[in-house]
Design a protein around this motif. Structure first.
Motif, PDB file in Angstrom:
ATOM      1  N   GLU A  84      32.624  43.121  44.655  1.00  0.00           N
ATOM      2  CA  GLU A  84      31.286  43.257  45.234  1.00  0.00           C
ATOM      3  C   GLU A  84      30.336  42.201  44.683  1.00  0.00           C
ATOM      4  N   LEU A  85      30.409  41.966  43.366  1.00  0.00           N
ATOM      5  CA  LEU A  85      29.543  40.953  42.758  1.00  0.00           C
ATOM      6  C   LEU A  85      29.946  39.548  43.205  1.00  0.00           C
ATOM      7  N   VAL A  86      31.244  39.281  43.245  1.00  0.00           N
ATOM      8  CA  VAL A  86      31.721  37.966  43.689  1.00  0.00           C
ATOM      9  C   VAL A  86      31.201  37.657  45.088  1.00  0.00           C
ATOM     10  N   GLU A  87      31.335  38.619  45.989  1.00  0.00           N
ATOM     11  CA  GLU A  87      30.948  38.382  47.383  1.00  0.00           C
ATOM     12  C   GLU A  87      29.439  38.243  47.533  1.00  0.00           C
ATOM     13  N   ALA A  88      28.680  39.032  46.784  1.00  0.00           N
ATOM     14  CA  ALA A  88      27.229  38.921  46.856  1.00  0.00           C
ATOM     15  C   ALA A  88      26.754  37.580  46.323  1.00  0.00           C
ATOM     16  N   VAL A  89      27.320  37.139  45.208  1.00  0.00           N
ATOM     17  CA  VAL A  89      26.918  35.859  44.612  1.00  0.00           C
ATOM     18  C   VAL A  89      27.335  34.698  45.509  1.00  0.00           C
ATOM     19  N   ALA A  90      28.523  34.774  46.081  1.00  0.00           N
ATOM     20  CA  ALA A  90      28.971  33.712  46.994  1.00  0.00           C
ATOM     21  C   ALA A  90      28.033  33.590  48.189  1.00  0.00           C
ATOM     22  N   GLU A  91      27.585  34.718  48.718  1.00  0.00           N
ATOM     23  CA  GLU A  91      26.652  34.696  49.848  1.00  0.00           C
ATOM     24  C   GLU A  91      25.319  34.061  49.440  1.00  0.00           C
ATOM     25  N   LEU A  92      24.826  34.403  48.264  1.00  0.00           N
ATOM     26  CA  LEU A  92      23.563  33.829  47.778  1.00  0.00           C
ATOM     27  C   LEU A  92      23.682  32.321  47.590  1.00  0.00           C
ATOM     28  N   ILE A  93      24.769  31.894  46.971  1.00  0.00           N
ATOM     29  CA  ILE A  93      24.974  30.465  46.730  1.00  0.00           C
ATOM     30  C   ILE A  93      25.108  29.712  48.049  1.00  0.00           C
ATOM     31  N   GLY A  94      25.813  30.321  49.005  1.00  0.00           N
ATOM     32  CA  GLY A  94      25.999  29.679  50.301  1.00  0.00           C
ATOM     33  C   GLY A  94      24.696  29.399  51.021  1.00  0.00           C
ATOM     34  N   GLY A  95      23.662  30.167  50.699  1.00  0.00           N
ATOM     35  CA  GLY A  95      22.352  29.960  51.314  1.00  0.00           C
ATOM     36  C   GLY A  95      21.401  29.131  50.477  1.00  0.00           C
ATOM     37  N   THR A  96      21.900  28.517  49.403  1.00  0.00           N
ATOM     38  CA  THR A  96      21.061  27.726  48.496  1.00  0.00           C
ATOM     39  C   THR A  96      21.532  26.284  48.496  1.00  0.00           C
ATOM     40  N   ASP A  97      20.612  25.362  48.677  1.00  0.00           N
ATOM     41  CA  ASP A  97      20.953  23.944  48.729  1.00  0.00           C
ATOM     42  C   ASP A  97      20.932  23.359  47.319  1.00  0.00           C
ATOM     43  N   ALA A  98      22.029  23.571  46.588  1.00  0.00           N
ATOM     44  CA  ALA A  98      22.152  23.045  45.228  1.00  0.00           C
ATOM     45  C   ALA A  98      23.626  22.949  44.878  1.00  0.00           C
ATOM     46  N   PRO A  99      24.032  21.920  44.139  1.00  0.00           N
ATOM     47  CA  PRO A  99      25.436  21.853  43.711  1.00  0.00           C
ATOM     48  C   PRO A  99      25.767  23.039  42.818  1.00  0.00           C
ATOM     49  N   THR A 100      26.997  23.546  42.951  1.00  0.00           N
ATOM     50  CA  THR A 100      27.398  24.744  42.224  1.00  0.00           C
ATOM     51  C   THR A 100      28.707  24.514  41.488  1.00  0.00           C
ATOM     52  N   VAL A 101      28.710  24.886  40.224  1.00  0.00           N
ATOM     53  CA  VAL A 101      29.911  24.821  39.397  1.00  0.00           C
ATOM     54  C   VAL A 101      30.427  26.241  39.217  1.00  0.00           C
ATOM     55  N   VAL A 102      31.644  26.484  39.656  1.00  0.00           N
ATOM     56  CA  VAL A 102      32.247  27.817  39.575  1.00  0.00           C
ATOM     57  C   VAL A 102      33.287  27.824  38.461  1.00  0.00           C
ATOM     58  N   ASP A 103      33.009  28.598  37.430  1.00  0.00           N
ATOM     59  CA  ASP A 103      33.981  28.854  36.367  1.00  0.00           C
ATOM     60  C   ASP A 103      34.604  30.213  36.688  1.00  0.00           C
ATOM     61  N   PRO A 104      35.825  30.233  37.237  1.00  0.00           N
ATOM     62  CA  PRO A 104      36.405  31.500  37.719  1.00  0.00           C
ATOM     63  C   PRO A 104      36.933  32.339  36.565  1.00  0.00           C
ATOM     64  N   VAL A 105      36.016  32.883  35.793  1.00  0.00           N
ATOM     65  CA  VAL A 105      36.355  33.595  34.561  1.00  0.00           C
ATOM     66  C   VAL A 105      37.252  34.790  34.854  1.00  0.00           C
ATOM     67  N   ALA A 134      35.045  23.432  40.781  1.00  0.00           N
ATOM     68  CA  ALA A 134      35.657  24.610  40.159  1.00  0.00           C
ATOM     69  C   ALA A 134      36.308  24.177  38.863  1.00  0.00           C
ATOM     70  N   THR A 135      36.232  25.037  37.836  1.00  0.00           N
ATOM     71  CA  THR A 135      36.700  24.632  36.505  1.00  0.00           C
ATOM     72  C   THR A 135      37.682  25.643  35.903  1.00  0.00           C
TER      73      THR A 135
END
Length: 264
Positions: A84-105, A134-135
């Motif tokens: 649920e958190l992954v999907e909510a955060v992905a949706e938020l990031i998808g609507g933001t114009d900024a480079p994103t670094v994903v550390d898939p902890v 992605a890192t």
């Protein structure tokens, strides 16, 4: 104007990883760090004694509060815990114009699980496609793709497997291999092999969080991905060299080493 970087991650009560490591890294690299806390952990040098994820509404409200008023020049994600958190955060990031670094902890330095097994598919299908970089480390590569890296020759295969899920770039971190600390950065067409001497220091808590935050900080300052990752690698190498004992287990890297004029 000081660039702003937003970390979306869990809190580490011991101060070596997570939100705390992210904000220290951002300060050291000259950007303004902001945070969305996704989970609270009871954590020290010996491991993770407990973890409690925040409600999706609380995570979404923190994100909107920062982005809608202050804005961001880069985003970094860490511990997201549940599908649920992954999907909510992905949706938020998808609507933001900024480079994103994903550390898939996926797991902590001590081997404690920080991501529900049910969330892996959401990371693959929702989060990685919105990542600029992605890192994953080798354990996370195996968890996400099934590719097990035994040598440097396997890093290309691992990177291709991660890129298949949609990030623009991937850094496969080979720190768990023997020999030099070697990472492979690639977008599928160009490759950058990043090597550093391996420091004989067991105090490496927070390296993954620190690298991802350092990359995001450099991207926020306008550096292209290859230059941002190379600069971040140099910063992390110095932080590992200066890592120090804390408590009875694995101590943290030293996020402030460069501020004191230390040599890596």
């Amino acid at each position: 104007m000081i660039p702003g970087v937003l970390t979306v991650a869990g809190s580490d009560s011991g101060g070596g990883a997570g939100i705390q490591a992210d904000l220290k890294t951002m300060l050291a690299l000259g950007v303004h760090g902001m945070s969305v806390i996704t989970a609270v952990t009871a954590q020290n040098s010996l491991g993770v004694q407990g973890a409690w994820e925040l409600p999706v509404d609380a995570v979404r409200a923190q994100y909107r509060s920062v982005v809608d008023d202050i804005g961001v020049q880069a985003i970094k994600t860490g511990m997201l815990a549940s599908a649920e958190l992954v999907e909510a955060v992905a949706e938020l990031i998808g609507g933001t114009d900024a480079p994103t670094v994903v550390d898939p902890v996926g797991v902590s330095k001590h081997g404690d699980s920080l991501l529900a097994a049910s969330a892996l598919d959401s990371v693959r299908t929702k989060l990685l496609p919105v990542a600029t970089v992605a890192t994953p480390n080798l354990d996370e590569v195996a968890q996400l793709t099934g590719v097990h890296v035994e040598s440097e020759d396997d890093l290309r295969r691992a990177a291709a497997a991660v890129l298949a899920y949609g990030p623009r770039w991937v850094v496969v971190k080979g720190g768990h291999l023997s020999g030099d600390a070697v990472d492979l950065l690639t977008d599928g067409s160009e490759e950058h092999w990043l090597r550093a001497p391996r420091h004989d220091n067991r105090h490496t808590h927070g390296t993954g969080c620190t690298l991802a935050s350092a990359i995001a900080s450099q991207l926020a300052k306008g550096q292209p991905v290859p230059e941002a990752v190379a600069a971040a690698k140099e910063y992390v190498t110095g932080a590992i060299a200066a890592g120090f004992a804390l408590g009875g287990g694995i101590g943290p890297v030293d996020h402030g080493w460069a501020l004191r004029g230390c040599e890596p």
